[in-house]
Design a protein around this motif. Structure first.
Motif, PDB file in Angstrom:
ATOM      1  N   LYS A 145       4.396  -9.961  11.443  1.00  0.00           N
ATOM      2  CA  LYS A 145       3.833  -9.011  10.784  1.00  0.00           C
ATOM      3  C   LYS A 145       3.264  -9.460   9.679  1.00  0.00           C
ATOM      4  CE  LYS A 145       7.460  -6.056  12.842  1.00  0.00           C
ATOM      5  NZ  LYS A 145       8.623  -5.042  12.308  1.00  0.00           N
ATOM      6  N   PHE A 146       3.941 -10.572   9.015  1.00  0.00           N
ATOM      7  CA  PHE A 146       3.843 -10.965   7.484  1.00  0.00           C
ATOM      8  C   PHE A 146       2.232 -10.855   7.098  1.00  0.00           C
ATOM      9  CE2 PHE A 146       7.748 -13.651   7.098  1.00  0.00           C
ATOM     10  CZ  PHE A 146       8.562 -12.319   6.832  1.00  0.00           C
ATOM     11  N   LYS A 147       1.360 -11.623   7.903  1.00  0.00           N
ATOM     12  CA  LYS A 147       0.088 -11.878   7.508  1.00  0.00           C
ATOM     13  C   LYS A 147      -0.776 -10.823   6.888  1.00  0.00           C
ATOM     14  CE  LYS A 147      -3.612 -15.100   8.576  1.00  0.00           C
ATOM     15  NZ  LYS A 147      -3.114 -16.069   7.611  1.00  0.00           N
ATOM     16  N   ASN A 148      -0.515  -9.586   7.372  1.00  0.00           N
ATOM     17  CA  ASN A 148      -1.348  -8.394   6.982  1.00  0.00           C
ATOM     18  C   ASN A 148      -0.388  -7.428   6.358  1.00  0.00           C
ATOM     19  OD1 ASN A 148      -3.821  -9.025   8.052  1.00  0.00           O
ATOM     20  ND2 ASN A 148      -2.969  -9.020  10.161  1.00  0.00           N
ATOM     21  N   SER A 149       0.663  -7.622   5.837  1.00  0.00           N
ATOM     22  CA  SER A 149       1.616  -6.774   5.319  1.00  0.00           C
ATOM     23  C   SER A 149       1.929  -7.092   3.808  1.00  0.00           C
ATOM     24  CB  SER A 149       3.014  -6.908   6.184  1.00  0.00           C
ATOM     25  OG  SER A 149       2.630  -6.563   7.406  1.00  0.00           O
ATOM     26  N   PHE A 150       2.739  -6.079   3.427  1.00  0.00           N
ATOM     27  CA  PHE A 150       3.483  -6.188   2.063  1.00  0.00           C
ATOM     28  C   PHE A 150       4.754  -6.266   2.113  1.00  0.00           C
ATOM     29  CE2 PHE A 150      -0.316  -5.839  -0.570  1.00  0.00           C
ATOM     30  CZ  PHE A 150      -0.177  -5.869  -1.739  1.00  0.00           C
ATOM     31  N   ILE A 151       5.614  -7.055   1.392  1.00  0.00           N
ATOM     32  CA  ILE A 151       7.301  -6.914   1.282  1.00  0.00           C
ATOM     33  C   ILE A 151       7.494  -6.320   0.199  1.00  0.00           C
ATOM     34  CG2 ILE A 151       9.274  -8.185   1.389  1.00  0.00           C
ATOM     35  CD1 ILE A 151       7.997 -10.480   2.904  1.00  0.00           C
ATOM     36  N   TYR A 152       8.503  -5.265   0.571  1.00  0.00           N
ATOM     37  CA  TYR A 152       8.936  -4.336  -0.765  1.00  0.00           C
ATOM     38  C   TYR A 152      10.448  -4.711  -1.097  1.00  0.00           C
ATOM     39  CZ  TYR A 152      10.873  -0.510  -3.235  1.00  0.00           C
ATOM     40  OH  TYR A 152      11.373   0.504  -4.126  1.00  0.00           O
ATOM     41  N   PHE A 153      10.497  -5.228  -2.381  1.00  0.00           N
ATOM     42  CA  PHE A 153      11.985  -5.611  -2.836  1.00  0.00           C
ATOM     43  C   PHE A 153      12.415  -4.501  -3.854  1.00  0.00           C
ATOM     44  CE2 PHE A 153      10.685  -9.825  -1.678  1.00  0.00           C
ATOM     45  CZ  PHE A 153      11.732 -10.054  -0.704  1.00  0.00           C
ATOM     46  N   ASP A 154      13.512  -3.717  -3.422  1.00  0.00           N
ATOM     47  CA  ASP A 154      14.028  -2.725  -4.355  1.00  0.00           C
ATOM     48  C   ASP A 154      15.072  -3.430  -5.438  1.00  0.00           C
ATOM     49  OD1 ASP A 154      14.914  -0.703  -5.852  1.00  0.00           O
ATOM     50  OD2 ASP A 154      15.091   0.676  -4.002  1.00  0.00           O
ATOM     51  N   ILE A 155      14.680  -3.305  -6.776  1.00  0.00           N
ATOM     52  CA  ILE A 155      15.737  -4.294  -7.514  1.00  0.00           C
ATOM     53  C   ILE A 155      16.314  -3.287  -8.440  1.00  0.00           C
ATOM     54  CG2 ILE A 155      14.991  -6.415  -7.161  1.00  0.00           C
ATOM     55  CD1 ILE A 155      13.626  -6.048 -10.138  1.00  0.00           C
TER      56      ILE A 155
END
Length: 448
Positions: A145-155
């Motif tokens: 899924k990575f190529k067309n996605s954003f990763i969200y990190f909640d810090i």
């Protein structure tokens, strides 16, 4: 950009030096300079919309009016550096809900351009950034899924974590994620970093293109986030920058020099609607140096007065480094360099950087003595040297240099769009100006 392409209001501002050169140096005069330099027409005095160049032309016009002698090529010392220009419309929505630019999210100025709707958002525990086993498990599950996605990190929870060491390690990993020149671990379109409060944005890391976007966002806006729609254009360019430099010849000892410096650039804009006006940082310091040029044009000193207004400070002291490496004056003839940065406010006095050791500490003591006698400011405080402004490249060359900034308000904030002329307090400005003039008089008279 040529002058014929500038906003009509810009031509009016070019007439201002003629008027203000007839006036005494006061806070009204300097406020008008700050207003011009921090106006929307300057677009934050960076690469976008030629804002930095417009500011350079304005500064040059004042030097011409003061009859200061040009250094360089008609007051310009040109050099090049790479950087970004974010222009046009900027928008971002989560699950179809439009967010407010800058207040709800901040697109880092090195982010690659994007114009894409309904991008999948993959939420991830930030622990995977410091735990190899968990990271590999996450990658195995989501890599397709990575190529067309954003990763969200909640810090947003890091401040509450009991394991402070682990929290610090995560913060460090997030930082490295932001400065990497390529996608680190994850081949994604970009990263969303959620927090309770958004950090200050600067121009560090803008010398290289990135294959991803990096966006900070208020965490509560990301609840149950599934999709992201984002649109903005960010150009990576080879930028021609200009230091703007002039001098006024000394009457009796022209081979001895006092140098006044400030940076006139700021961090630009996040598209056409979010402008970082930079009144405090550093239209105020620039206007103060220009006021000093106007003063010494009417009141020549025994020493030569040199005025250096640098570009590229926000991206890493680029202009001052260039001048220090390729000086237009003989640096060994400089008795003292005084750098002025962030001169609004001053309700608590001034801080003097590089004032605790060697010859600069002697000059600092003179400042303190004058202030004690004249009671110009509430305090003149001392701080050791640091590489936080344009004095630093000169200290590395052995030049005696001090850096002054104000303490206390009012001002419009640091690297905020609220840093406007209206929020710039100048109640202490005339006192600071008179302190500098008195100090220069002492410095130049001691060697007669």
């Amino acid at each position: 950009m040529t002058l014929t392409k500038l906003h009509p209001l810009f031509f009016f501002t070019l007439l201002l030096p003629s008027f203000f050169s007839l006036q005494a140096q006061d806070s009204t005069t300097v406020r008008q300079m700050i207003a011009t330099l921090s106006s929307s027409e300057m677009h934050g005095r960076s690469i976008a919309y030629d804002g930095e160049y417009k500011a350079a032309e304005y500064i040059r016009s004042i030097f011409r009016e003061t009859k200061a002698e040009p250094l360089g090529n008609d007051y310009f010392q040109s050099y090049n550096f790479p950087g970004f220009a974010m222009e046009g419309n900027v928008s971002l929505s989560i699950n179809g809900m439009e967010l407010n630019p800058f207040d709800d999210y901040r697109i880092y100025p090195f982010s690659m351009s994007l114009d894409k709707q309904d991008i999948p958002v993959i939420s991830a525990d930030p622990i995977i950034l410091i735990n190899k086993e968990k990271r590999e498990k996450f990658i195995k599950k989501n890599s397709e899924k990575f190529k067309n996605s954003f990763i969200y990190f909640d810090i947003s929870m890091l401040d509450e974590m009991k394991d402070k060491y682990q929290a610090d390690q995560i913060r460090l990993a997030i930082y490295f994620l932001s400065i990497s020149r390529k996608n680190q671990y994850f081949d994604v379109l970009g990263y969303l970093i959620g927090d309770t409060k958004l950090p200050v944005i600067g121009l560090s890391g803008t010398t290289h293109e990135r294959p991803y976007a990096y966006i900070q966002v208020i965490a509560k806006k990301m609840k149950k986030a599934k999709t992201l729609s984002v649109s903005y254009n960010n150009r990576f360019v080879a930028h021609k920058a200009n230091n703007v430099v002039a001098k006024i010849e000394g009457v009796r000892q022209p081979d001895s020099m006092i140098v006044f410096t400030a940076h006139y650039d700021h961090i630009g804009c996040m598209g056409k609607d979010v402008i970082f006006h930079g009144a405090h940082d550093n239209a105020s310091g620039t206007a103060t140096v220009l006021s000093l040029a106007q003063y010494y044009s009417k009141n020549p000193s025994d020493y030569t007065m040199v005025f250096c207004l640098f570009s590229g400070e926000e991206g890493g002291l680029r202009g001052s480094n260039h001048f220090a490496d390729e000086p237009l004056i003989e640096l060994e003839k400089v008795k003292m360099l005084l750098n002025l940065d962030m001169m609004c406010g001053g309700s608590e006095g001034i801080m003097v950087v590089n004032s605790r050791e060697g010859i600069p500490s002697f000059y600092y003591d003179k400042l303190v003595k004058i202030n004690n006698e004249k009671q110009y400011l509430p305090a003149v405080k001392s701080r050791p040297n640091t590489s936080n402004s344009d004095h630093f490249p000169f200290t590395e060359k052995g030049v005696n240099a001090l850096f002054i900034y104000t303490m206390g308000g009012p001002s419009g904030g640091y690297h905020e769009y609220t840093d406007t002329e209206e929020n710039c307090g100048l109640s202490q400005w005339e006192n600071i100006f008179h302190l500098i003039i008195d100090w220069v008089d002492v410095m130049t008279s001691s060697n007669k």
